[in-house]
Design an enzyme around this catalytic site. Structure first.
Site, short mmCIF file in Angstrom:
data_model
loop_
_atom_site.label_atom_id
_atom_site.label_comp_id
_atom_site.label_asym_id
_atom_site.label_seq_id
_atom_site.Cartn_x
_atom_site.Cartn_y
_atom_site.Cartn_z
N GLY A 1 133.03 89.88 -5.94
CA GLY A 1 134.28 89.27 -5.51
C GLY A 1 134.59 87.96 -6.20
N GLY B 1 128.69 91.02 -1.53
CA GLY B 1 130.04 90.71 -2.02
C GLY B 1 129.99 90.04 -3.37
N GLY B 2 129.00 90.41 -4.16
CA GLY B 2 128.75 89.72 -5.43
C GLY B 2 129.74 90.01 -6.53
CE LYS C 1 136.34 82.38 7.04
NZ LYS C 1 136.81 81.31 6.14
CG HIS D 1 145.40 79.85 6.53
ND1 HIS D 1 144.62 80.81 5.92
CD2 HIS D 1 145.30 80.09 7.86
CE1 HIS D 1 144.08 81.60 6.83
NE2 HIS D 1 144.49 81.18 8.01
N GLY E 1 131.99 85.51 -4.94
CA GLY E 1 130.66 86.12 -5.00
C GLY E 1 130.08 86.16 -6.39
#
Length: 308
Positions: A10, A7-8, A135, A267, A13
């Site tokens: 992102g 996910g670099g 998660k 959230h 990321g």
């Protein structure tokens, strides 16, 4: 260390890749064929290559390619997206966990977490609860596979929560009026994303953080929404009109929103009404700014200056 970032390209990321290179690690970045004609992602990957990173072709639809990628490194850091309004790919990490288990060589795995600690959110509201539940599913798979891990709880990303003074529908400071959640005095934790990446990379290779959760809770950045507003007013010289919304009225908004917005609203409720980031104690050996005092983390006073 040899570090693989999944996910670099992102939001977080790309910062983790940069931090890994700055730490001097031999840094590998997964290059997924699924990017297709996304020229911006390709150019970002090529910029990593110019900085010394190694691009590793791999795909979640090709299990052996994941295993082969993992076998090349010591540490795997995942930065898969887990927010509904962007993309929600957390459960793809179950394939990554399986690949790490098959490869059998990984000294540490950091799954994509980086927000609120999901272990503290068993009573979270739907539909935002899905993020925390997923998660936990990934954590369960990691621990059942006996993979050495570090979980990182980074709290509020400053890009989303600080510049907006925690208003939901903007990314920049409001110009005339701000809505306070309740009395605005519930404490949250605001962290610059580049600092998050630095702490993540340091924790990934630190024997002290093996099989632990690390909380990024820098003391100068434990602030209420009202304190953030006051900091902005002091910097800008403007006094904002302040309106308050009750928890009941805040939740009543949910019925008119789409899925992603409802998840985000839930959230926000837990952060600014429940105080879910600060309503429990964290030991010094669990807190990033104590573990790594050499990191000169960004104070929110300085962070907000960019918006002037």
């Amino acid at each position: 260390m040899k570090v693989l970032v999944v996910g670099g390209t992102g939001y977080l990321g790309k910062r983790i890749v940069k931090a890994s290179l700055l730490e001097g690690h031999q840094t590998y970045v997964v290059q997924r064929p699924e990017i297709g004609l996304d020229i911006e992602k390709l150019q970002l990957l090529l910029s990593f290559k110019r900085q010394g990173a190694v691009l590793v072709p791999a795909s979640f639809s090709d299990f052996q390619s994941l295993v082969d990628a993992v076998k090349r490194v010591d540490v795997v850091i995942s930065a898969m997206s887990g927010v509904h309004f962007r993309s929600h790919n957390l459960l793809l990490q179950l394939k990554l966990v399986e690949a790490i288990q098959v490869a059998g060589n990984i000294k540490r795995f950091l799954p994509s977490e980086y927000g609120i600690d999901p272990a503290k959110m068993k009573d979270a509201l739907e539909p935002g609860r899905e993020t925390f539940d997923q998660k936990i599913m990934v954590r369960k798979a990691i621990e059942e596979a006996n993979i050495p891990f570090t979980y990182v709880s980074a709290n509020c990303f400053a890009g989303y929560f600080a510049g907006s003074l925690s208003e939901m529908h903007t990314l920049v400071p409001p110009t005339h009026q701000v809505t306070l959640y309740g009395d605005g005095n519930v404490k949250a934790v605001y962290v610059d994303e580049d600092d998050i990446a630095t702490y993540v990379v340091k924790a990934a290779t630190d024997p002290r953080t093996m099989n632990k959760t690390v909380y990024i809770r820098p003391p100068h950045n434990i602030l209420s929404q009202r304190e953030m507003v006051e900091k902005w007013e002091a910097l800008s010289g403007k006094v904002l009109e302040k309106k308050s919304i009750s928890a009941q009225d805040f939740l009543a908004r949910m019925k008119d929103l789409d899925l992603g917005q409802r998840a985000g609203l839930g959230h926000f409720y837990h952060i600014f009404f429940d105080g879910c980031m600060t309503n429990f104690e964290v030991r010094e050996d669990e807190e990033a700014s104590k573990l790594y005092p050499e990191v000169n983390y960004t104070r929110m006073d300085d962070y907000l200056k960019i918006y002037l």
